[in-house]
Design an enzyme around this catalytic site. Structure first.
Site, PDB file in Angstrom:
ATOM      1  N   ASP A   7     -12.851  12.120  36.589  1.00 57.55           N
ATOM      2  CA  ASP A   7     -12.348  11.492  37.566  1.00 57.55           C
ATOM      3  C   ASP A   7     -12.953  11.441  38.633  1.00 57.55           C
ATOM      4  O   ASP A   7     -12.949  10.508  39.693  1.00 57.55           O
ATOM      5  CB  ASP A   7     -11.114  12.363  37.699  1.00 57.55           C
ATOM      6  CG  ASP A   7      -9.797  11.983  36.920  1.00 57.55           C
ATOM      7  OD1 ASP A   7     -10.023  11.076  36.223  1.00 57.55           O
ATOM      8  OD2 ASP A   7      -8.864  12.851  36.828  1.00 57.55           O
ATOM      9  N   GLU A   8     -13.744  12.826  38.860  1.00 54.78           N
ATOM     10  CA  GLU A   8     -14.604  12.969  40.096  1.00 54.78           C
ATOM     11  C   GLU A   8     -15.699  11.591  40.109  1.00 54.78           C
ATOM     12  O   GLU A   8     -16.065  11.215  41.370  1.00 54.78           O
ATOM     13  CB  GLU A   8     -15.366  14.174  40.211  1.00 54.78           C
ATOM     14  CG  GLU A   8     -14.170  15.439  39.935  1.00 54.78           C
ATOM     15  CD  GLU A   8     -13.233  15.479  41.405  1.00 54.78           C
ATOM     16  OE1 GLU A   8     -13.582  14.594  42.200  1.00 54.78           O
ATOM     17  OE2 GLU A   8     -12.694  16.471  41.266  1.00 54.78           O
ATOM     18  N   GLU A  30      -6.284  13.493  42.093  1.00 58.95           N
ATOM     19  CA  GLU A  30      -6.648  14.575  42.243  1.00 58.95           C
ATOM     20  C   GLU A  30      -5.677  15.720  41.953  1.00 58.95           C
ATOM     21  O   GLU A  30      -6.143  16.841  41.395  1.00 58.95           O
ATOM     22  CB  GLU A  30      -7.362  14.921  43.499  1.00 58.95           C
ATOM     23  CG  GLU A  30      -8.499  14.177  44.047  1.00 58.95           C
ATOM     24  CD  GLU A  30      -9.637  14.745  43.448  1.00 58.95           C
ATOM     25  OE1 GLU A  30      -9.808  15.823  43.476  1.00 58.95           O
ATOM     26  OE2 GLU A  30     -10.757  14.022  43.448  1.00 58.95           O
ATOM     27  N   GLU A  61     -17.840  14.348  46.289  1.00 59.49           N
ATOM     28  CA  GLU A  61     -17.715  14.028  45.113  1.00 59.49           C
ATOM     29  C   GLU A  61     -18.362  14.297  44.002  1.00 59.49           C
ATOM     30  O   GLU A  61     -18.285  14.395  42.885  1.00 59.49           O
ATOM     31  CB  GLU A  61     -16.867  12.626  45.026  1.00 59.49           C
ATOM     32  CG  GLU A  61     -15.599  12.206  45.798  1.00 59.49           C
ATOM     33  CD  GLU A  61     -14.414  13.088  45.103  1.00 59.49           C
ATOM     34  OE1 GLU A  61     -14.411  13.729  44.289  1.00 59.49           O
ATOM     35  OE2 GLU A  61     -13.211  12.544  45.677  1.00 59.49           O
ATOM     36  N   GLU A  97      -9.599  23.136  44.171  1.00 57.70           N
ATOM     37  CA  GLU A  97      -9.075  21.776  43.935  1.00 57.70           C
ATOM     38  C   GLU A  97      -7.410  22.047  44.227  1.00 57.70           C
ATOM     39  O   GLU A  97      -6.899  21.047  44.777  1.00 57.70           O
ATOM     40  CB  GLU A  97      -8.913  21.661  42.200  1.00 57.70           C
ATOM     41  CG  GLU A  97     -10.382  21.442  41.789  1.00 57.70           C
ATOM     42  CD  GLU A  97     -10.643  19.938  41.888  1.00 57.70           C
ATOM     43  OE1 GLU A  97      -9.782  19.124  42.606  1.00 57.70           O
ATOM     44  OE2 GLU A  97     -11.607  19.490  41.455  1.00 57.70           O
ATOM     45  N   HIS A 142     -14.253   8.712  41.655  1.00 57.93           N
ATOM     46  CA  HIS A 142     -13.790   8.736  43.088  1.00 57.93           C
ATOM     47  C   HIS A 142     -15.127   8.621  43.679  1.00 57.93           C
ATOM     48  O   HIS A 142     -15.340   8.151  44.795  1.00 57.93           O
ATOM     49  CB  HIS A 142     -13.314  10.195  43.130  1.00 57.93           C
ATOM     50  CG  HIS A 142     -11.957  10.217  42.599  1.00 57.93           C
ATOM     51  ND1 HIS A 142     -11.149  11.434  42.204  1.00 57.93           N
ATOM     52  CD2 HIS A 142     -11.007   9.034  42.130  1.00 57.93           C
ATOM     53  CE1 HIS A 142     -10.080  11.165  41.718  1.00 57.93           C
ATOM     54  NE2 HIS A 142      -9.909   9.655  41.803  1.00 57.93           N
ATOM     55  N   HIS A 191      -5.879  17.784  38.811  1.00 62.77           N
ATOM     56  CA  HIS A 191      -7.152  18.921  38.548  1.00 62.77           C
ATOM     57  C   HIS A 191      -6.636  20.354  38.881  1.00 62.77           C
ATOM     58  O   HIS A 191      -6.687  21.104  37.746  1.00 62.77           O
ATOM     59  CB  HIS A 191      -8.073  18.322  39.430  1.00 62.77           C
ATOM     60  CG  HIS A 191      -8.496  17.009  39.367  1.00 62.77           C
ATOM     61  ND1 HIS A 191      -9.745  16.341  39.930  1.00 62.77           N
ATOM     62  CD2 HIS A 191      -8.400  16.185  38.286  1.00 62.77           C
ATOM     63  CE1 HIS A 191      -9.841  15.353  39.716  1.00 62.77           C
ATOM     64  NE2 HIS A 191      -9.099  15.085  38.587  1.00 62.77           N
ATOM     65  N   THR A 225     -18.881  17.439  43.149  1.00 64.72           N
ATOM     66  CA  THR A 225     -17.617  18.146  42.038  1.00 64.72           C
ATOM     67  C   THR A 225     -17.730  17.478  41.027  1.00 64.72           C
ATOM     68  O   THR A 225     -17.593  18.416  39.888  1.00 64.72           O
ATOM     69  CB  THR A 225     -16.337  17.473  42.806  1.00 64.72           C
ATOM     70  OG1 THR A 225     -16.455  18.069  44.142  1.00 64.72           O
ATOM     71  CG2 THR A 225     -15.297  18.384  42.028  1.00 64.72           C
ATOM     72  N   TRP A 232      -4.698  10.700  32.068  1.00 61.93           N
ATOM     73  CA  TRP A 232      -4.229  11.914  31.379  1.00 61.93           C
ATOM     74  C   TRP A 232      -3.583  12.926  32.387  1.00 61.93           C
ATOM     75  O   TRP A 232      -3.585  12.619  33.567  1.00 61.93           O
ATOM     76  CB  TRP A 232      -5.367  12.545  30.969  1.00 61.93           C
ATOM     77  CG  TRP A 232      -6.505  13.059  32.175  1.00 61.93           C
ATOM     78  CD1 TRP A 232      -7.431  12.609  32.430  1.00 61.93           C
ATOM     79  CD2 TRP A 232      -6.371  14.411  32.757  1.00 61.93           C
ATOM     80  NE1 TRP A 232      -8.125  13.205  33.596  1.00 61.93           N
ATOM     81  CE2 TRP A 232      -7.565  14.380  33.983  1.00 61.93           C
ATOM     82  CE3 TRP A 232      -5.457  15.287  32.995  1.00 61.93           C
ATOM     83  CZ2 TRP A 232      -7.522  15.462  34.814  1.00 61.93           C
ATOM     84  CZ3 TRP A 232      -5.617  16.425  34.120  1.00 61.93           C
ATOM     85  CH2 TRP A 232      -6.637  16.418  34.766  1.00 61.93           C
TER      86      TRP A 232
END
Length: 391
Positions: A250-251, A165, A218, A127, A254, A168, A221, A84
């Protein structure tokens, strides 16, 4: 890596910090030896900070993991065309109805309370300090990107992780700018100060410590952004909820990547890994934004900005001492710390310390909460100096 290291809101709360400090015990740095001679060559101590603490043997082990990182970690990254992008959530500026769609966005965001905005601002700022986190990864011996465009698995991961990242802070910043709910100049000043100040996670250029830190951070987060997504939905902003949820996803990927790296180290050097785990927990997981400064808060209130932001994140249930403990328990279970056998003396001591730590932190957090002053408010420059309840 973001909420309150990238530490709160996704980064550690004030209660979390005090509880963890109480549970931690200082430990002298370990020395490292030359691979061939066994002579002591470190660690280096500079300005009170320990540097390059990894032994030569363990450094070789880290370097040897590169093919496994390529096989098991790099596939966690998404192709750019499958990711995205911030524009997916925002009104297209070329759209003839752009201004109408911005008005709709502002109407939705009008429901967001100030305590939500303070937590979101702290996460946004964290971020946006992404350059610091890429720099931190490139301090780790044995896996840094030596050229800035290295084709090694380590270099590829660091750059591609940073690229994922980067979206974000970008979407969080643009969305809040359009809402008109936040003092963006105060936020921007805080971002610049934070990047300029850096961070000190106490990882000693040591990949064992560095990847333990990122394995924990991570997940923290992910929890923080997941909660800001849930809260946004409760307040009536479905688009913002989708944004925060996408970041949390996403986090989560990761987190898996960094924990896989630690899986490899535990499989090949269980004593070194469990000792490093205990070492990081003794020192605490220092959250990335702990040096944030808006040039105003301390002078106006006499209090630390990060501590007050963390208190709001704790009170709103965005990230709490109990989340900190839950993350630790997750890692203890993942690496089967309780079941480790045939450890050496230092490893067994680390194992015992780690298994006793979660209930200790909970007990200290409960005591801290009981002593905490109630109905304390503080102004935040990020929301035009409106007062927000801390506890």
């Amino acid at each position: 890596m973001q909420t309150s290291g990238r530490a709160m809101s996704g980064r550690t709360a004030g209660t979390t910090s005090s509880a963890v400090r109480g549970a931690a015990v200082a430990r002298a740095p370990r020395v490292r030896t030359g691979a061939a001679s066994g002579t002591v060559v470190g660690p280096i101590i500079l300005d009170g900070q320990v540097l390059h603490s990894i032994t030569a043997e363990r450094l070789d082990l880290v370097k040897s993991l590169a093919p496994l990182v390529e096989e098991h970690v790099l596939p966690i990254l998404k192709p750019v065309d499958k990711c995205w992008q911030p524009a997916d959530f925002l009104p297209p500026p070329e759209d003839p109805d752009f201004l109408d769609r911005v008005r709709d966005l502002r109407t939705r965001a009008a429901c967001l309370p100030d305590d939500y905005l303070v937590v979101f601002a702290g996460d946004l700022i964290t971020e946006e300090a992404l350059p610091t986190y890429m720099t931190m990864l490139n301090t780790l011996d044995g896996c840094r990107d030596e050229t800035g465009a290295s084709k090694t698995a380590w270099g590829t991961w660091t750059r591609a992780w940073t690229a994922e990242e980067n979206r974000h802070g970008d979407i969080m910043n643009k969305y809040m700018y359009l809402t008109g709910r936040m003092n963006m100049k105060a936020v921007e000043v805080t971002i610049q100060n934070l990047i300029g100040s850096g961070m000190d996670p106490k990882t000693e250029n040591n990949a064992y410590l560095g990847f333990l830190y990122t394995s924990f951070q991570e997940r923290a987060t992910k929890i923080s952004h997941g909660n800001t997504a849930r809260h946004a939905l409760e307040h009536g902003d479905e688009t913002l909820a989708k944004i925060c949820g996408s970041i949390a996803s996403d986090e989560g990927r990761h987190e898996i990547a960094y924990q896989r790296i630690m899986d490899m180290l535990f499989e090949r050097d269980v004593n070194g890994s469990v000792v490093a785990f205990a070492d990081m927990m003794r020192k605490q997981i220092v959250m990335p934004a702990h040096m944030m400064n808006d040039n105003e808060h301390q002078a106006k209130t006499g209090r630390n900005l990060f501590a007050d932001f963390s208190a709001v994140a704790e009170r709103t249930g965005t990230y709490t001492a109990y989340d900190y403990v839950a993350i630790m328990e997750h890692l203890l279970a993942r690496w089967k710390i309780a079941d480790l056998k045939d450890l050496n003396g230092e490893g067994a001591e680390a194992q015992e310390y780690l298994m006793k730590l979660p209930p200790r932190i909970i007990k200290l957090a409960e005591r801290s909460n009981a002593r905490k002053k109630k109905n304390v408010k503080s102004p935040f420059s990020w929301v035009f100096d409106r007062e927000v309840l801390l506890a």
